[in-house]
Design an enzyme around this catalytic site. Structure first.
Site, PDB file in Angstrom:
ATOM      1  N   ASP A  85       0.852  -1.178   0.043  1.00 38.20           N
ATOM      2  CA  ASP A  85      -0.020  -0.017   0.211  1.00 38.20           C
ATOM      3  C   ASP A  85       0.681   1.233  -0.017  1.00 38.20           C
ATOM      4  O   ASP A  85       1.741   1.134   0.693  1.00 38.20           O
ATOM      5  CB  ASP A  85      -0.789   0.056   1.268  1.00 38.20           C
ATOM      6  CG  ASP A  85      -1.687   1.130   1.300  1.00 38.20           C
ATOM      7  OD1 ASP A  85      -2.486   1.333   0.520  1.00 38.20           O
ATOM      8  OD2 ASP A  85      -1.525   1.919   2.173  1.00 38.20           O
ATOM      9  N   GLU A 109       1.709  -0.361  -5.084  1.00 37.49           N
ATOM     10  CA  GLU A 109       0.850   1.018  -5.389  1.00 37.49           C
ATOM     11  C   GLU A 109       1.416   1.989  -5.615  1.00 37.49           C
ATOM     12  O   GLU A 109       1.861   2.882  -4.652  1.00 37.49           O
ATOM     13  CB  GLU A 109      -0.182   1.007  -4.392  1.00 37.49           C
ATOM     14  CG  GLU A 109      -1.250   2.156  -4.827  1.00 37.49           C
ATOM     15  CD  GLU A 109      -2.055   2.700  -3.474  1.00 37.49           C
ATOM     16  OE1 GLU A 109      -3.287   3.155  -3.635  1.00 37.49           O
ATOM     17  OE2 GLU A 109      -1.679   2.475  -2.561  1.00 37.49           O
TER      18      GLU A 109
END
Length: 535
Positions: A236, A272
């Site tokens: 993330d 990401e």
């Protein structure tokens, strides 16, 4: 009589060619390769399937629905054919979204137990499904013991005293400083003179990833989950490890990738990095396996713009754009695996992006599922689920399994608005051969039949003058497949010679309304929003 026989032979030959196009995809043998090129299905556990009736989706619910995703039997045609699952955060958290982790070594009690997770991993592997989990280490929860201990230590320090990591190592795990009053991304530690950095939310303090002791702890967490049997991690907020400092972020990704590969050389890592292709290419220098291909995604990405017939400023057609981006990423990491997607938990759903135009929604799925690498599909996209506005809760609504059988259907996240679903639920779409569900199912099966779609070297056909037509070949292990796209609401006739495919013939196709593709040795008549495959 002889003349009639001659015409019969000609007609029969054409019918054979057409029959080859329209053949039921399920009758073609699958050729699924056991590697890190996968078709991933992203699951927000809390909204997927509820096994115990408390209104919250859980890991046992995911287990119950594994056969929907992939039943592990190539002889049946009852599953979607995805062979990878990405679980959004499953660790203990104070929020519904669980991106504020309190304990990296446990399962959130709303989702179940560690035994449930171990069972899920085992059941996935029985079916040939790889499972990756969200690993959130840009920040932790403010309720994480590391942060609580560091804050307690700082509050007890005499005014003007400097913290000592020998007394509390956790003061180096986060970014603490004085004199940050009024700075929006810094928040006060109790009533002390100290502040902590917190870019996203004051309950998610940022970690100091330059600290060696922290890295050892984060490595231990990764090793723990790999030992449990997970096949990799989704990272993330990888561009926010050091916000605005790509070089430092690349170093973090390189460190983590190298460590994980030292534990399990086959582990899969996807990061990401919400950026344009040029910056994403820079991040591939880290050696990370995959990065989400944001330029392909969302309402202004290449997939939706192609579907809508919007020309990009570069004037490259769809397949030329794919070749260009592939070349850019490959130059930084020759072993990279692309990770294209259209929507996820942070974006509006595909339906909203395309104003619930069913034909365009199907075609966008076809574009995604013929791209190279490991495509990611967000749960519910295969039935055209709706979202509304920018509120995160509205993008993570309960999976729409049925109107008549409510068993297992979860509550929507607290705070979600009432959002009308535009298309039928799963059980009804499964019975409709022209549904969005069955389009996804066929597209995934075609992908699982021809491994060169995911792995092949792209050669875009240049010089195409027909509006909204593009084409390419992909070659892998001496196998070549041709793919032609009609990104138009009108039927098109394309010349195989112009496509440089005169020595190939149609082997399969995707159409949005069940229309047939017809072809001869010279040309193909392609219905609106159709994709044709040639060998």
């Amino acid at each position: 009589m002889k003349r009639k026989n001659k015409w019969f032979v000609v007609v029969l030959a054409v019918l054979v060619m057409i029959s080859g196009c329209g053949e039921d995809t399920s009758s073609q043998p699958l050729n699924v390769i056991d590697d890190n090129y996968r078709n991933y299905y992203e699951i927000f556990v809390g909204s997927f399937y509820d096994s115990n009736g408390d209104g919250v989706g859980d890991l046992q619910g995911v287990i119950e629905k594994l056969d929907y995703i992939n039943d592990g039997d190539d002889e049946t045609d009852t599953d979607l054919g995805f062979n990878g699952i990405w679980l959004m955060p499953i660790m203990p958290s104070d929020s519904y979204h669980k991106y504020d982790v309190k304990d990296y070594y446990s399962i959130d009690e709303a989702y179940g137990t560690m035994e449930d997770m171990e069972q899920l991993i085992e059941e996935c592997h029985k079916r040939g499904i790889n499972i990756i989990i969200d690993y959130v280490f840009n920040h932790t929860s403010a309720s994480h013991p590391w942060f609580e201990e560091a804050c307690n230590y700082l509050e007890a320090l005499p005014e003007g005293a400097e913290p000592d990591a020998a007394e509390c190592k956790y003061v180096n795990y986060y970014n603490f400083a004085r004199d940050k009053e009024g700075v929006s991304t810094w928040h006060q530690v109790g009533n002390s003179e100290w502040y902590y950095e917190c870019v996203f939310w004051d309950q998610m303090p940022d970690l100091n990833l330059g600290d060696g002791e922290l890295r050892k702890d984060l490595e231990a967490v990764a090793a723990f989950w790999l030992e449990k049997g997970v096949d990799g991690f989704r990272l993330d907020a990888a561009k926010e490890y050091y916000s605005g400092q790509p070089d430092k972020n690349v170093e973090v990704l390189s460190w983590f990738t190298n460590y994980v590969k030292s534990v399990d050389k086959d582990a899969y890592i996807v990061g990401e990095v919400w950026e344009n292709s040029g910056i994403i290419a820079q991040y591939y220098a880290s050696g990370v396996t995959s990065l989400f291909d944001f330029p392909m995604s969302q309402y202004n990405g290449k997939i939706v713009e192609t579907t809508k017939g919007i020309k990009s400023s570069s004037e490259k057609n769809y397949t030329e754009s794919l070749e260009s981006i592939d070349s850019k990423y490959r130059a930084q990491n020759p072993a990279y695996i692309d990770a294209p997607f259209i929507s996820n938990h942070d974006t509006t759903r595909v339906g909203a992006q395309l104003y619930y135009n069913e034909d365009q929604m199907k075609y966008a799925a076809g574009l995604l599922l013929t791209q190279s690498g490991s495509p990611f599909v967000y749960y519910g996209e295969e039935i055209g689920m709706a979202s509304s506005g920018d509120k995160d809760e509205n993008k993570r609504l309960a999976m729409y399994w049925s109107d008549t059988d409510t068993e297992g259907i979860t509550n929507n996240p607290s705070g979600a608005d009432k959002v009308e679903q535009k298309f039928a639920p799963v059980d009804e779409q499964m019975e409709d051969e022209n549904s969005i569900y069955n389009y996804y199912k066929k597209a995934v099966r075609i992908r699982n039949t021809y491994p060169e779609i995911a792995r092949g070297t792209i050669h875009a056909v240049s010089g195409i003058t027909q509006e909204n037509i593009s084409a390419m070949t992909k070659t892998w292990n001496d196998e070549t497949i041709g793919i032609i796209y009609n990104s138009s609401a009108e039927e098109a006739t394309v010349s195989l010679k112009d496509m440089e495919m005169e020595n190939m013939s149609v082997c399969n196709y995707l159409t949005v309304d069940g229309s047939e593709v017809t072809s001869s040795k010279e040309e193909i008549k392609m219905p609106a929003y159709s994709i044709v495959f040639l060998k």
